[in-house]
Design an enzyme around this catalytic site. Structure first.
Site, PDB file in Angstrom:
ATOM      1  N   GLY A 286       0.807  -1.212   0.000  1.00 50.81           N
ATOM      2  CA  GLY A 286       0.000   0.000   0.000  1.00 50.81           C
ATOM      3  C   GLY A 286       0.839   1.259   0.000  1.00 50.81           C
ATOM      4  N   GLU A 311      -1.075  -9.574  -4.607  1.00 53.44           N
ATOM      5  CA  GLU A 311       0.131 -10.138  -5.243  1.00 53.44           C
ATOM      6  C   GLU A 311       0.891  -9.083  -6.050  1.00 53.44           C
ATOM      7  OE1 GLU A 311       1.247 -13.734  -8.424  1.00 53.44           O
ATOM      8  OE2 GLU A 311      -0.812 -12.970  -8.246  1.00 53.44           O
ATOM      9  N   ALA A 359       0.419  -1.813   8.840  1.00 54.41           N
ATOM     10  CA  ALA A 359      -0.203  -0.801   7.977  1.00 54.41           C
ATOM     11  C   ALA A 359      -1.350  -1.362   7.151  1.00 54.41           C
ATOM     12  CB  ALA A 359       0.849  -0.188   7.053  1.00 54.41           C
ATOM     13  N   SER A 402      -2.744   4.117  12.607  1.00 56.34           N
ATOM     14  CA  SER A 402      -4.135   4.478  12.844  1.00 56.34           C
ATOM     15  C   SER A 402      -4.475   5.766  12.088  1.00 56.34           C
ATOM     16  CB  SER A 402      -4.396   4.629  14.346  1.00 56.34           C
ATOM     17  OG  SER A 402      -5.781   4.752  14.602  1.00 56.34           O
ATOM     18  N   LYS A 405      -9.566   9.589  11.977  1.00 58.87           N
ATOM     19  CA  LYS A 405     -10.980   9.209  11.920  1.00 58.87           C
ATOM     20  C   LYS A 405     -11.384   8.315  13.089  1.00 58.87           C
ATOM     21  CE  LYS A 405     -11.263   9.789   6.938  1.00 58.87           C
ATOM     22  NZ  LYS A 405      -9.970  10.490   6.853  1.00 58.87           N
ATOM     23  N   ARG A 534     -21.145  12.452   2.058  1.00 60.93           N
ATOM     24  CA  ARG A 534     -21.428  11.030   1.894  1.00 60.93           C
ATOM     25  C   ARG A 534     -21.694  10.376   3.251  1.00 60.93           C
ATOM     26  NH1 ARG A 534     -16.136   9.554  -1.527  1.00 60.93           N
ATOM     27  NH2 ARG A 534     -15.274  10.698   0.254  1.00 60.93           N
TER      28      ARG A 534
END
Length: 606
Positions: A286, A311, A359, A402, A405, A534
C-alpha cells in the site's frame, strides 16, 4: 572536433605559446645576448616545454570542455603554468647556479595571458555568436541566492535547454538592481506580476530550495496572478541527500502548497532499533506500507518482510527494493491475509521479527459504510491476529498505523480503527512487546485519497467533485506519515497513541482549486461540482479535542495521547460476537463501543 584531433591541436597551440612566451620575455629583458645566453635559452625553453605538457596532462587542460570554462578551469591553468615555470627555475639553478627571475616572471605572465586567452576566447565566442536555432523561453528566477544563481548559470551554459533567464526577483534589498551573470535583480517577490509584464516573461522558476511551505504558497499565489508557467527547484532534503541536483526543475505539486514542514527524524534512535534487525511490514504494497519499507531500508535492517494480500502490489514493492537495496538487505515477500490467524502465527514463528509495522487496513469511509462486516474482519480481527502473533513470539515493538478518523468516530471505518487501538492498548498491559498506535490525518496522493481522483477528473475535462464547500481535512505527505510511524516505534513505552501536530486544516475545495490551476487550467474551464456529504463523513476531522492538546511534546511536532480503552474482557466479549450481528446492529455497536466512556477522552501526557 574528435578527441584524437583535439589533443594534438591543443598541444601544438600550447607549444607555440610556451616558446613564444619565453623567447619574447628573454628578448625584452636581454636584447643583446651572446651565444652563452642562447644556449641557456634553448635549455630553459626545452625544459619549460616538456614540464608544461606534463602539468597540462596532470591538470587535464587537454580534456576540458572549454566552452563551459569558469573559475575551476582558470585555477587549473594557473597551477599548470606556475609549476612548469618553477620546474624551469629549478633546472636553471642546478645547471648554472642562478635563476633568471625577471625573465621567468615575464614568461609566466605571457604564458598565463596567452594560454588563458586561447581557452576562454572560445567560450566568449560561443556565448556571443553561436545562437540556438530555436528562440528560447524568457524566464524569471525567483531568488538571487545560491540556488537561483546556480539555476541561472546552468540555463546560460546549456544550449540544449529552451529557457533563457532574463531577470531575478529577490526580497533582499541589498541585491536590488545588482547583476548576476548579466541578469538584473528587477524587484521583490511582490513585484513578480509587474516584472513578468515588463520583461515579457513566459516561465517562472522558484529557486529557493530552503523555502518553508508557507512561503511556497505565498510565492505561488503571487505567480498565479500571471499567465507564466511556474516551476520550482527540488526539495532541500532531496538536494542534501544527493537524490537530485539543485538545478533539476520540476512542476509545483500540490504537496508543495498543502504539505507541512517535515518532521525531522532522530536518526540515532531509529538506527538503534532498526539497523541489523528483522522488520515486518503488513500492507507493504500500500501507499503507507511501501513508503515505510523504503525508509526502513535506508537504515539497513538485516531483513525486511513484505507482507500483503495483493500479489501485484507486493511484487512492485519487492522489485523496487531489490533493485536499490538487494545487495545489502534480505528482502522477503510474503503473500498472506492478516485475517488468517494461523498464517500470522506461522510468519512470526518463521522470521521472528524484532519490529512490526502494521499498515494493512481497509480505510475508505463510504465503502466501509456499505461493507461493515469486511471492515470488522480486516481492521479489527486482522489487527488482533497480527498483534497476538507478535506477542506470542516476543516481538520487541509493534506499531499500529491508525487515523484521525478514530477520534469520536461516526462511521464504521473510524470505529474499527479505534477498536483496533483498544486491542493493542490492552495488549500493552499484559505483553512484554511494546504496543503503540500512530494517528495522523489524510495522506496526499495515497490510494483512495482525493488527489488521484481529482487528477483523473481534471484529465477527463472535469468537473471536479467536492462533497461540500466548507469540508476540511488535515493533510500530510506519504513520506512524512511514514517517518512518524517509524519514529513512534523508537519512542514507544507501551500503550501510547501518538498524534502528529497536523497544523491547520485545509478546505477540500481549496485543494481542488489548486490542483486545477497546477494542471494548467482555469477553475472556469474544469469546474467544481458539490455533491453533498457522503454516509459516515464528518464535516471536520479531529485529531484531539482542543482542551486535550497541550504544548508539551514528546518529540518535535509529536504528542502522545493516552486513551483509556474498554476493559479487556468486555472488549473481547464484544468483538467475539460482532460477526453474529446484522449490518445495522453491527454499525451501531461499533460506533457505540468506539465512543464509549473509556475512549471518549484523550489526555495528553509527556
Amino acid at each position: 572536433m574528435t578527441y584524437q584531433k583535439r589533443i594534438p591541436l591543443l598541444m601544438l597551440l600550447d607549444s607555440v605559446i610556451v616558446l613564444f612566451s619565453i623567447y619574447v620575455g628573454f628578448f625584452i629583458l636581454h636584447p643583446y645576448f651572446d651565444f652563452y645566453y642562447s644556449k641557456l635559452l634553448f635549455i630553459s625553453s626545452l625544459i619549460l616545454l616538456i614540464s608544461h605538457h606534463i602539468f597540462a596532462f596532470r591538470y587535464h587542460l587537454y580534456h576540458r570542455a572549454w566552452e563551459y570554462a569558469s573559475v575551476g578551469e582558470l585555477v587549473a591553468i594557473t597551477k599548470a603554468v606556475t609549476f612548469s615555470i618553477l620546474t624551469a627555475a629549478v633546472a636553471q639553478l642546478i645547471g648554472v647556479g642562478d635563476v633568471y627571475i625577471r625573465v621567468l616572471f615575464l614568461t609566466w605572465m605571457l604564458h598565463m595571458l596567452l594560454i588563458g586567452g586561447s581557452r576562454f576566447s572560445w567560450r566568449m565566442y560561443r556565448d556571443r555568436y553561436i545562437k540556438p536555432k530555436n528562440e528560447k523561453i524568457r524566464t524569471l528566477i525567483v531568488g538571487a541566492g545560491s540556488g537561483g544563481t546556480t539555476v541561472a548559470r546552468q540555463l546560460l551554459h546549456n544550449q540544449d535547454v529552451d529557457q533563457e533567464p532574463v531577470a531575478f526577483v529577490d526580497d533582499d534589498p541589498k541585491k536590488y538592481m545588482l547583476e548576476m551573470y548579466g541578469i538584473k535583480v528587477c524587484g521583490t517577490i511582490e513585484d513578480i506580476p509587474k516584472v513578468v509584464d515588463e520583461c515579457r516573461i513566459a516561465n517562472i522558476i522558484i529557486a529557493i530550495p530552503s523555502l518553508s511551505k508557507k512561503d511556497v504558497r505565498r510565492i505561488y499565489e503571487i505567480c498565479s496572478q500571471t499567465e507564466a508557467e511556474i516551476k520550482i527547484m527540488p526539495l532541500l532534503e532531496d538536494v542534501m541527500t544527493g537524490k537530485v541536483e539543485v538545478s533539476a526543475l520540476r512542476n509545483v505539486e500540490v504537496e508543495d502548497l498543502l504539505g507541512r514542514e517535515p518532521v525531522e527524524l532522530d536518526i540515532g534512535s531509529i538506527s538503534d532499533s532498526v539497523t541489523g534487525k528483522t522488520v515486518l511490514v503488513t500492507g507493504a504494497g500500500g501507499s503507507i506500507g511501501s513508503e515505510i519499507c523504503r525508509q526502513i531500508c535506508t537504515f539497513t535492517p538485516k531483513e525486511i518482510i513484505l507482507l500483503g494480500h495483493g500479489e501485484y502490489s507486493i511484487y512492485n514493492t519487492d522489485m523496487e527494493l531489490r533493485q536499490q537495496y538487494g545487495e545489502h538487505i534480505n528482502i522477503i515477500p510474503v503473500i498472506a491475509d492478516i485475517q488468517d490467524r494461523e498464517k500470522m502465527l506461522e510468519v512470526m514463528e518463521q522470521y521472528k521479527p524484532n519490529v512490526v509495522y502494521h499498515a494493512a487496513a481497509h480505510k475508505h469511509v463510504p465503502l466501509m459504510e456499505a461493507n461493515p462486516r469486511e471492515a470488522v474482519k480486516n481492521n479489527i480481527f486482522g489487527t488482533k491476529n497480527v498483534a497476538e502473533a507478535a506477542d506470542a513470539f516476543d516481538v520487541d515493538t509493534f506499531v499500529l498505523v491508525s487515523t484521525d478518523k478514530a477520534v469520536n468516530p461516526p462511521n464504521v471505518m473510524g470505529a474499527t480503527k479505534r477498536i483496533a487501538e483498544m486491542i493493542i492498548q490492552n495488549m500493552a498491559k499484559v505483553s512484554s512487546t511494546k504496543f503503540v498506535a500512530v494517528r495522523f490525518g489524510n495522506v496526499l496522493g495515497s490510494r483512495g485519497s482525493v488527489i488521484p481522483l481529482f487528477k483523473k477528473q481534471i484529465a477527463a475535462g472535469g468537473p471536479v467533485t467536492v462533497t461540500h464547500p466548507d469540508m476540511t481535512r488535515y493533510f500530510m505527505t506519504i513520506p512524512e506519515a511514514s517517518r512518524l510511524v517509524i519514529q513512534a516505534g523508537t519512542l514507544a513505552q507501551g500503550g501510547e497513541v501518538f498524534v502528529l501536530d497536523m497544523g491547520e486544516p485545509v478546505k477540500i475545495a481549496d485543494l481542488a482549486k489548486n490542483l486545477i490551476t497546477l494542471s494548467g487550467y482555469s477553475i472556469e474551464e474544469i469546474g467544481i461540482e458539490y455533491t453533498g456529504i457522503r454516509p459516515g463523513e464528518k464535516m471536520y476531522e479531529e485529531l484531539l479535542n482542543e482542551n486535550e492538546v497541550q504544548r508539551e511534546q514528546v518529540f518535535p511536532k509529536i504528542h502522545v495521547g493516552k486513551a483509556e480503552p474498554l476493559d479487556r474482557r468486555d472488549l473481547y466479549c464484544m468483538i467475539n460476537n460482532l460477526l453474529d450481528r446484522s449490518n445495522k446492529d453491527l454499525k451501531n455497536i461499533l460506533i457505540e463501543t468506539a465512543n464509549s466512556k473509556g475512549s471518549r477522552r484523550l489526555q495528553i501526557v509527556k
